[in-house]
Design a protein around this motif. Structure first.
Motif, PDB file in Angstrom:
ATOM      1  N   ARG A 101      40.050  51.276  61.666  1.00 21.21           N
ATOM      2  CA  ARG A 101      41.464  50.932  61.458  1.00 21.21           C
ATOM      3  C   ARG A 101      42.357  51.501  62.554  1.00 21.21           C
ATOM      4  N   THR A 102      41.918  52.615  63.152  1.00 21.84           N
ATOM      5  CA  THR A 102      42.737  53.273  64.177  1.00 21.84           C
ATOM      6  C   THR A 102      42.484  52.712  65.577  1.00 21.84           C
ATOM      7  N   GLU A 103      41.565  51.758  65.707  1.00 25.05           N
ATOM      8  CA  GLU A 103      41.304  51.162  67.018  1.00 25.05           C
ATOM      9  C   GLU A 103      42.516  50.346  67.467  1.00 25.05           C
ATOM     10  N   THR A 104      42.614  50.197  68.790  1.00 24.20           N
ATOM     11  CA  THR A 104      43.702  49.408  69.350  1.00 24.20           C
ATOM     12  C   THR A 104      43.290  47.948  69.496  1.00 24.20           C
ATOM     13  N   VAL A 105      44.284  47.112  69.746  1.00 24.83           N
ATOM     14  CA  VAL A 105      44.020  45.688  70.014  1.00 24.83           C
ATOM     15  C   VAL A 105      43.120  45.560  71.236  1.00 24.83           C
ATOM     16  N   ASP A 135      48.577  45.478  73.391  1.00 22.19           N
ATOM     17  CA  ASP A 135      47.201  45.953  73.482  1.00 22.19           C
ATOM     18  C   ASP A 135      47.022  47.377  72.976  1.00 22.19           C
ATOM     19  N   PHE A 136      48.083  48.156  72.961  1.00 17.85           N
ATOM     20  CA  PHE A 136      47.936  49.574  72.659  1.00 17.85           C
ATOM     21  C   PHE A 136      48.415  49.954  71.258  1.00 17.85           C
ATOM     22  N   SER A 140      45.823  48.774  62.363  1.00 17.58           N
ATOM     23  CA  SER A 140      46.489  49.016  61.078  1.00 17.58           C
ATOM     24  C   SER A 140      47.984  48.734  61.162  1.00 17.58           C
ATOM     25  N   GLU A 141      48.564  48.889  62.365  1.00 17.72           N
ATOM     26  CA  GLU A 141      49.992  48.620  62.529  1.00 17.72           C
ATOM     27  C   GLU A 141      50.307  47.141  62.371  1.00 17.72           C
ATOM     28  N   HIS A 234      40.453  44.765  85.088  1.00 15.96           N
ATOM     29  CA  HIS A 234      39.552  45.650  84.347  1.00 15.96           C
ATOM     30  C   HIS A 234      40.270  46.444  83.256  1.00 15.96           C
ATOM     31  N   GLY A 235      41.598  46.313  83.182  1.00 16.03           N
ATOM     32  CA  GLY A 235      42.336  47.047  82.156  1.00 16.03           C
ATOM     33  C   GLY A 235      42.578  48.511  82.489  1.00 16.03           C
TER      34      GLY A 235
END
Length: 254
Positions: A101-105, A135-136, A140-141, A234-235
């Protein structure tokens, strides 16, 4: 090739293939040690090996490399576990992916890239009709929870071209982390534009005589970087570490 598995102060050898996946190695360890695949963490020099990649994606793994095996900590509060299953829908198929759930887009896009091969820069993700545009932000947000459905749309090349023209190049402050065989594993801060390619980065490093003339691999977030692609592609963001190893990529499809 033969590698050494290190676990709980003990070592044992294991034969693995250059094209063998991390997941396949975990399955072997499950048969050998009885440890469930989901409970294993494999890492090299502190880098966790990702299930969706194979040994060819990790130039740091070669004959004789030591791979650390540790166990994931299992929380007794199972109902509050952050791991959830979501469905990712493409135009012609759908897949189930486990995320935190805490992962980013951005992290979700990277997982989709591993599973499907879709270029990250072409992805537009939607949930309940809303684009996951930041992306950041954490998943969950956006209200993403167990069994949520994420729709993947692909940007066309004309749109990408317009976006690239509208977005000016930014200066990045990055850190080059040398491997143990290069100038005593030094860390070197560097400023460079995000529009610069990996090859341009390499030429900059060589021109400043930071490294001797040789072939080098640059790795960002456990992935080998492509020489003809930009840091933005590459982000790479300011503050990121790029790991530098001697070597070249010779396999097809790179």
């Amino acid at each position: 090739m033969k590698v050494t598995i290190v676990a709980w102060g003990r070592e044992f050898g294991m034969e693995i293939g250059f094209q063998e996946s991390v997941l396949s190695i975990k399955r072997k360890l499950e048969q050998f040690l009885g440890i469930p695949v989901g409970g294993q963490i494999l890492s090299v020099f502190g880098w966790e090996l990702v299930d969706g990649l194979d040994m060819e994606d990790y130039p740091i793994v070669s004959h004789g490399t030591k791979i650390d095996l540790t166990l994931k900590s299992l929380s007794p509060q199972f109902p509050h576990c952050n791991k959830i299953q979501i469905t990712v829908k493409f135009s012609a198929k759908q897949v189930t992916i486990e995320v935190d759930r805490t992962e980013t887009v951005r992290s979700l896009k990277e997982k989709i890239h591993i599973v499907d091969g879709t270029p990250i820069r072409r992805m537009s993700l939607y949930f309940s009709g809303i684009e996951l545009a930041d992306d950041f932000r954490n998943l969950s947000e956006y209200g993403i929870s167990e069994f949520s459905e994420i729709i993947v749309f692909l940007k066309n090349m004309n749109r990408l071209s317009r976006e690239n023209q509208q977005t000016p190049a930014r200066k990045l402050e990055i850190v080059l982390q040398m491997s143990s065989s290069l100038i005593n594993a030094a860390t070197i801060p560097l400023e460079i534009k995000d529009s610069s390619t990996v090859n341009e980065l390499k030429q900059l490093v060589l021109s400043r005589k930071i490294l001797p003339q040789d072939d080098y691999l640059f790795i960002h977030k456990q992935r080998i970087m492509r020489e003809n692609c930009s840091l933005k592609w590459h982000g790479v963001e300011s503050g990121d570490f790029l790991y530098v190893f001697r070597g070249t990529v010779t396999r097809g499809g790179y």
